[in-house]
Write an enzyme that holds these catalytic residues in place. Structure first.
Site, PDB file in Angstrom:
ATOM      1  N   ASN A  11       0.869  -1.180   0.000  1.00  0.00           N
ATOM      2  CA  ASN A  11       0.000   0.000   0.000  1.00  0.00           C
ATOM      3  C   ASN A  11       0.903   1.227   0.000  1.00  0.00           C
ATOM      4  O   ASN A  11       1.470   1.575   1.031  1.00  0.00           O
ATOM      5  CB  ASN A  11      -0.897  -0.035   1.248  1.00  0.00           C
ATOM      6  CG  ASN A  11      -1.734   1.221   1.395  1.00  0.00           C
ATOM      7  OD1 ASN A  11      -1.770   2.060   0.488  1.00  0.00           O
ATOM      8  ND2 ASN A  11      -2.388   1.367   2.537  1.00  0.00           N
ATOM      9  N   TRP A  12       1.017   1.846  -1.163  1.00  0.00           N
ATOM     10  CA  TRP A  12       1.929   2.989  -1.278  1.00  0.00           C
ATOM     11  C   TRP A  12       1.395   4.228  -0.561  1.00  0.00           C
ATOM     12  O   TRP A  12       2.112   5.194  -0.395  1.00  0.00           O
ATOM     13  CB  TRP A  12       2.143   3.366  -2.734  1.00  0.00           C
ATOM     14  CG  TRP A  12       2.832   2.354  -3.603  1.00  0.00           C
ATOM     15  CD1 TRP A  12       3.118   1.048  -3.299  1.00  0.00           C
ATOM     16  CD2 TRP A  12       3.324   2.580  -4.920  1.00  0.00           C
ATOM     17  NE1 TRP A  12       3.751   0.452  -4.352  1.00  0.00           N
ATOM     18  CE2 TRP A  12       3.887   1.364  -5.366  1.00  0.00           C
ATOM     19  CE3 TRP A  12       3.332   3.681  -5.778  1.00  0.00           C
ATOM     20  CZ2 TRP A  12       4.468   1.232  -6.635  1.00  0.00           C
ATOM     21  CZ3 TRP A  12       3.896   3.554  -7.040  1.00  0.00           C
ATOM     22  CH2 TRP A  12       4.461   2.345  -7.461  1.00  0.00           C
ATOM     23  N   LYS A  13       0.121   4.224  -0.247  1.00  0.00           N
ATOM     24  CA  LYS A  13      -0.548   5.415   0.306  1.00  0.00           C
ATOM     25  C   LYS A  13      -0.333   6.597  -0.658  1.00  0.00           C
ATOM     26  O   LYS A  13      -0.241   6.363  -1.866  1.00  0.00           O
ATOM     27  CB  LYS A  13      -0.052   5.683   1.723  1.00  0.00           C
ATOM     28  CG  LYS A  13      -0.183   4.407   2.588  1.00  0.00           C
ATOM     29  CD  LYS A  13       0.004   4.613   4.045  1.00  0.00           C
ATOM     30  CE  LYS A  13      -0.147   3.267   4.767  1.00  0.00           C
ATOM     31  NZ  LYS A  13      -0.014   3.369   6.211  1.00  0.00           N
ATOM     32  N   HIS A  97      -9.370   1.005   5.282  1.00  0.00           N
ATOM     33  CA  HIS A  97      -8.086   1.310   5.923  1.00  0.00           C
ATOM     34  C   HIS A  97      -8.309   2.313   7.063  1.00  0.00           C
ATOM     35  O   HIS A  97      -9.144   3.211   6.959  1.00  0.00           O
ATOM     36  CB  HIS A  97      -7.110   1.875   4.892  1.00  0.00           C
ATOM     37  CG  HIS A  97      -5.701   1.887   5.403  1.00  0.00           C
ATOM     38  ND1 HIS A  97      -5.258   2.858   6.276  1.00  0.00           N
ATOM     39  CD2 HIS A  97      -4.676   1.029   5.217  1.00  0.00           C
ATOM     40  CE1 HIS A  97      -3.989   2.588   6.584  1.00  0.00           C
ATOM     41  NE2 HIS A  97      -3.618   1.494   5.961  1.00  0.00           N
ATOM     42  N   GLU A  99      -6.717   4.808   7.936  1.00  0.00           N
ATOM     43  CA  GLU A  99      -6.552   6.223   7.562  1.00  0.00           C
ATOM     44  C   GLU A  99      -7.817   6.758   6.895  1.00  0.00           C
ATOM     45  O   GLU A  99      -8.179   7.925   7.071  1.00  0.00           O
ATOM     46  CB  GLU A  99      -5.317   6.364   6.651  1.00  0.00           C
ATOM     47  CG  GLU A  99      -4.036   6.151   7.458  1.00  0.00           C
ATOM     48  CD  GLU A  99      -2.885   5.535   6.683  1.00  0.00           C
ATOM     49  OE1 GLU A  99      -2.888   5.544   5.438  1.00  0.00           O
ATOM     50  OE2 GLU A  99      -1.960   5.024   7.350  1.00  0.00           O
ATOM     51  N   GLU A 170      -5.006  -4.766  10.783  1.00  0.00           N
ATOM     52  CA  GLU A 170      -3.988  -3.733  10.930  1.00  0.00           C
ATOM     53  C   GLU A 170      -4.234  -2.979  12.236  1.00  0.00           C
ATOM     54  O   GLU A 170      -5.057  -2.051  12.269  1.00  0.00           O
ATOM     55  CB  GLU A 170      -4.052  -2.746   9.763  1.00  0.00           C
ATOM     56  CG  GLU A 170      -3.775  -3.375   8.412  1.00  0.00           C
ATOM     57  CD  GLU A 170      -3.232  -2.361   7.417  1.00  0.00           C
ATOM     58  OE1 GLU A 170      -2.151  -2.594   6.886  1.00  0.00           O
ATOM     59  OE2 GLU A 170      -3.876  -1.320   7.196  1.00  0.00           O
ATOM     60  N   GLY A 176       2.806   2.577  10.694  1.00  0.00           N
ATOM     61  CA  GLY A 176       3.722   3.699  10.500  1.00  0.00           C
ATOM     62  C   GLY A 176       4.463   4.102  11.761  1.00  0.00           C
ATOM     63  O   GLY A 176       5.104   5.154  11.814  1.00  0.00           O
ATOM     64  N   SER A 216       3.908  -1.873  10.245  1.00  0.00           N
ATOM     65  CA  SER A 216       5.365  -1.897  10.430  1.00  0.00           C
ATOM     66  C   SER A 216       6.018  -3.226  10.068  1.00  0.00           C
ATOM     67  O   SER A 216       6.965  -3.654  10.731  1.00  0.00           O
ATOM     68  CB  SER A 216       5.730  -1.471  11.862  1.00  0.00           C
ATOM     69  OG  SER A 216       5.289  -0.147  12.106  1.00  0.00           O
ATOM     70  N   GLY A 237       3.064  -0.986   4.226  1.00  0.00           N
ATOM     71  CA  GLY A 237       3.037   0.444   3.927  1.00  0.00           C
ATOM     72  C   GLY A 237       4.431   0.927   3.565  1.00  0.00           C
ATOM     73  O   GLY A 237       4.912   0.727   2.448  1.00  0.00           O
ATOM     74  N   GLY A 238       5.101   1.536   4.522  1.00  0.00           N
ATOM     75  CA  GLY A 238       6.407   2.174   4.293  1.00  0.00           C
ATOM     76  C   GLY A 238       7.400   1.307   3.526  1.00  0.00           C
ATOM     77  O   GLY A 238       8.069   1.787   2.594  1.00  0.00           O
TER      78      GLY A 238
HETATM   79  P1  13P Z   1       3.295   0.590   7.618  1.00  0.00           P
HETATM   80  O1  13P Z   1       3.816  -0.694   7.021  1.00  0.00           O
HETATM   81  O2  13P Z   1       3.987   1.806   7.077  1.00  0.00           O
HETATM   82  O3  13P Z   1       3.227   0.529   9.100  1.00  0.00           O
HETATM   83  O4  13P Z   1       1.774   0.737   7.096  1.00  0.00           O
HETATM   84  C1  13P Z   1       0.915  -0.329   7.201  1.00  0.00           C
HETATM   85  C2  13P Z   1      -0.322  -0.026   6.458  1.00  0.00           C
HETATM   86  O5  13P Z   1      -1.065   0.858   6.821  1.00  0.00           O
HETATM   87  C3  13P Z   1      -0.611  -0.798   5.247  1.00  0.00           C
HETATM   88  O6  13P Z   1      -1.891  -0.563   4.786  1.00  0.00           O
END
Ligand code: 13P
Length: 254
Positions: A11-13, A97, A99, A170, A176, A216, A237-238
């Protein structure tokens, strides 16, 4: 060997300009090699069409979006429908998600509508849920997760519809933050989630349900997390923003 699909999804966000995204897709493609894991890349919308062209002949790499609107079309400035996503080669869409729930106030009910729209357009939802830190500290994580699944999914979808969904646990406190759930915490929760699915849709469906962990995940911790019996992969994510890290995570099963 688990029968269910094992998935590593990135997930690149809201990251990567057009050129940087194109480079990342190609770098992942070129270093991935054969993989038993289904790899899903979920970039921002602008990257979907070029990525689908770059990934055309690559088996086991699929495309997903990070959201869709619940309606088919119309006067919804700035929004994207599930059929539009399908038309650029998406097979998956991330919904629910944290967010989106937090910053865009997406409710259980709205998420049900979005999941419906995705299924109607032959997209597989990657349905995300998970508790916040205060709920974990109050030991209410199971209660929160049960409610999220019940209100958006279990109360509304048949077993046949559910069979097209992927679940992603999640925990919000792990997203993050660099603070991942321990393999034991992840396994406990995934086992609980699978028991909820079994209660609602039966043991066979539960056994076939892919439940991803997100929060993470890094090359250094992926192997241990994915080694848990009820953890079927990750939503990253990251670490999905660096080709070498993302590819290393896809290989963490072996
Ligand atoms: P991180 O891997 O950056 O913690 O993000 C997880 C995430 O929200 C994937 O959707």
């Amino acid at each position: 060997m688990k029968k269910r699909l094992r998935i590593v999804a990135g997930n690149w966000k809201m990251n990567k300009t057009y050129e940087a995204g194109r480079d990342l897709v190609m770098a992942v493609r070129d270093s991935l090699g054969p993989s038993e894991v289904v790899v899903i890349m979920c970039p921002p919308y602008i990257h979907l069409k070029p990525a689908s062209i770059s990934l055309k002949d690559v088996l086991n790499v699929k495309l997903g979006a990070q959201n869709c609107h619940q309606n088919e079309g119309g006067a919804y400035t700035g929004e994207i429908s599930a059929s539009m996503l399908k038309s650029v080669g998406c097979e998956y869409v991330i919904l629910g998600h944290s967010e989106r729930r937090e910053y865009f106030k997406e409710s259980h009910q709205l998420l049900t509508e979005k999941v419906k729209a995705a299924l109607e357009n032959d997209l597989r939802p990657i349905f995300c849920f998970g508790e916040k830190l205060d709920s974990r500290e109050a030991k209410k994580q199971n209660e929160v997760v049960k409610k999220q699944l019940k209100e958006s999914i279990f109360d509304h979808f048949s077993k046949e519809e559910f069979a097209n969904m992927v679940l992603a646990y999640e925990p919000v406190w792990a997203i993050g933050t660099g603070k991942t759930a321990s393999p034991k915490q992840a396994q406990e929760m995934h086992k609980f989630i699978r028991s909820l699915v079994a209660k609602k849709y039966g043991a066979e469906t539960a056994d076939l349900t892919t439940i991803l962990y997100g929060g993470s995940v890094k090359p250094a911790n992926a192997k241990e997390l994915f080694g848990q019996p009820d953890v079927d992969g990750g939503l990253i994510g990251g670490a999905s923003l660096k080709a070498a890290d993302f590819v290393a995570i896809t290989k963490a099963y072996f």
